[in-house]
Design an enzyme around this catalytic site. Sequence first.
Site, PDB file in Angstrom:
ATOM      1  N   ARG A   1       0.837  -1.211   0.000  1.00  0.00           N
ATOM      2  CA  ARG A   1       0.000   0.000   0.000  1.00  0.00           C
ATOM      3  C   ARG A   1       0.869   1.257   0.000  1.00  0.00           C
ATOM      4  NH1 ARG A   1      -1.856   2.247   4.527  1.00  0.00           N
ATOM      5  NH2 ARG A   1      -2.109   0.245   5.579  1.00  0.00           N
TER       6      ARG A   1
ATOM      7  N   ASP B   1      -4.891  18.263 -16.321  1.00  0.00           N
ATOM      8  CA  ASP B   1      -5.276  16.892 -16.639  1.00  0.00           C
ATOM      9  C   ASP B   1      -4.895  16.662 -18.103  1.00  0.00           C
ATOM     10  OD1 ASP B   1      -6.566  14.532 -17.396  1.00  0.00           O
ATOM     11  OD2 ASP B   1      -8.170  14.804 -15.934  1.00  0.00           O
TER      12      ASP B   1
ATOM     13  N   LYS C   1      -6.525   5.541 -19.985  1.00  0.00           N
ATOM     14  CA  LYS C   1      -6.811   5.934 -21.368  1.00  0.00           C
ATOM     15  C   LYS C   1      -5.594   5.648 -22.255  1.00  0.00           C
ATOM     16  CE  LYS C   1     -10.840   7.134 -19.885  1.00  0.00           C
ATOM     17  NZ  LYS C   1     -10.717   7.344 -18.478  1.00  0.00           N
TER      18      LYS C   1
HETATM   19  N1  PLP Z   1      -9.633  12.663 -16.441  1.00  0.00           N
HETATM   20  C1  PLP Z   1     -10.139  12.515 -17.673  1.00  0.00           C
HETATM   21  C2  PLP Z   1      -9.857  13.544 -18.718  1.00  0.00           C
HETATM   22  C3  PLP Z   1     -10.926  11.386 -17.989  1.00  0.00           C
HETATM   23  O1  PLP Z   1     -11.433  11.248 -19.225  1.00  0.00           O
HETATM   24  C4  PLP Z   1     -11.181  10.431 -16.968  1.00  0.00           C
HETATM   25  C5  PLP Z   1     -12.020   9.233 -17.221  1.00  0.00           C
HETATM   26  O2  PLP Z   1     -12.704   9.106 -18.199  1.00  0.00           O
HETATM   27  C6  PLP Z   1     -10.646  10.651 -15.700  1.00  0.00           C
HETATM   28  C7  PLP Z   1      -9.859  11.749 -15.463  1.00  0.00           C
HETATM   29  C8  PLP Z   1     -10.880   9.655 -14.591  1.00  0.00           C
HETATM   30  O3  PLP Z   1     -10.062   8.539 -14.776  1.00  0.00           O
HETATM   31  P1  PLP Z   1     -10.420   7.051 -14.285  1.00  0.00           P
HETATM   32  O4  PLP Z   1     -11.597   6.592 -15.046  1.00  0.00           O
HETATM   33  O5  PLP Z   1      -9.151   6.296 -14.600  1.00  0.00           O
HETATM   34  O6  PLP Z   1     -10.667   7.137 -12.814  1.00  0.00           O
END
Ligand code: PLP
Length: 377
Positions: free
Chosen positions: A33, A158, A183
């Site tokens: 962890r 992000d 992704k």
């Molecule tokens: N940020 C973006 C731009 C996303 O498209 C997503 C999920 O679709 C996330 C964060 C969240 O990621 P996760 O689904 O791996 O928790």
Amino acid sequence: PFPTTVALLPPIVLCTTFAQREVVKPAQYAYSRFSNPTVTALEEALGTLEDAPPAAAFGTGLSSVATLILATCKAGDHVICSQVIYGGTVRLLQRVLAPLGITASFVDTRTPGPVAAALTPNTKLVILETPGNPTLTLADVPGIARLTRAAGVTLAVDNTFLTAALFRPIDFGADVSIYSTTKHIEGHNAAVGGAIVTRDQALLDQCRFLRKAIGTIQAPFDAWLTLRGLRPLPLRIAQHSRNAQLVAEFLAEHPAVAHVNYPGLPSFPQAALAADLHRSSKGEALHGGVLSLELHGGFEAGKRLREGVRLCALAEHVGSIDTIVTHSASMTHADVPRDQRLAAGSTDGRVRISGGLEDPTDVIADLRQALDAIVTN
Ligand code: PLP
């Protein structure tokens, strides 16, 4: 090669705990962890991609977003967020963190002005998503970075849609890149995960502390799959981008389509900013695999496209080897209040497409038959 075994891939260390040789000096690994050798291998690779120390890897993208917010904010603090942003980030801020006293403003981040106007003495974090989900709206990262730096506020981007292979936010003044590695980074629909990349060691240490305290580390097997996916990322993302460009050009001409949002199209309102920010390490202007379109015929037409495609997969996902179609209003943004969804450009007829690695002529043929059926019926 992995140092101890010279294997070309690191071993998957499926082990919860590690023997401590000395009582006084803690070993590098104690319990999975806290950290794990396979997770470390992924973290080193993700950090290296942005000239940063080893990243912190998480069990999901959203747990990396949540951890970053908790690392920078406490009750009474304020977060500014891109208005066009993943619905799960909105849900986290509004339904989980707001009741705990961390408030958020969602503003237009195409230019620094609205961010400057939303700053308060309690603002601790700005989160930009660029390109934003699902309109592909870009944030002016360099301009907003000048502002946050002067205000002493942490700026996170992000970077899930482009990845470090096409855009390195920290080079443009951001403090943190956050990822859903689920992704493009893993890229094969095999493992969920997230990561925080930063050159700010104190912030990284705080994120690692919270990860240990909350228990949000990535599992070793998922880290291994993600590392395997990461290796050909520059090749994959280049091909995703070229396929998306061809699909976007086809869609822009189809009578069922009102308009297409893709940073590689000359009609894209922020084409100049895209050309400044997005680039592969070979200097090629590439804009990622994700595009979106608005259909004439609103919600009903969106549903019909959803139901009409045969080769393209229907899923709530982007960045995989398969071309994926998502109808935002009934899928990813179904939990976002309608007013807010519309304000963010996620209109009823909005469809998102994530270009895969198939032959683009097959993808275009599939979309053509589905769109033709909407026009004729
Ligand atoms: N940020 C973006 C731009 C996303 O498209 C997503 C999920 O679709 C996330 C964060 C969240 O990621 P996760 O689904 O791996 O928790």
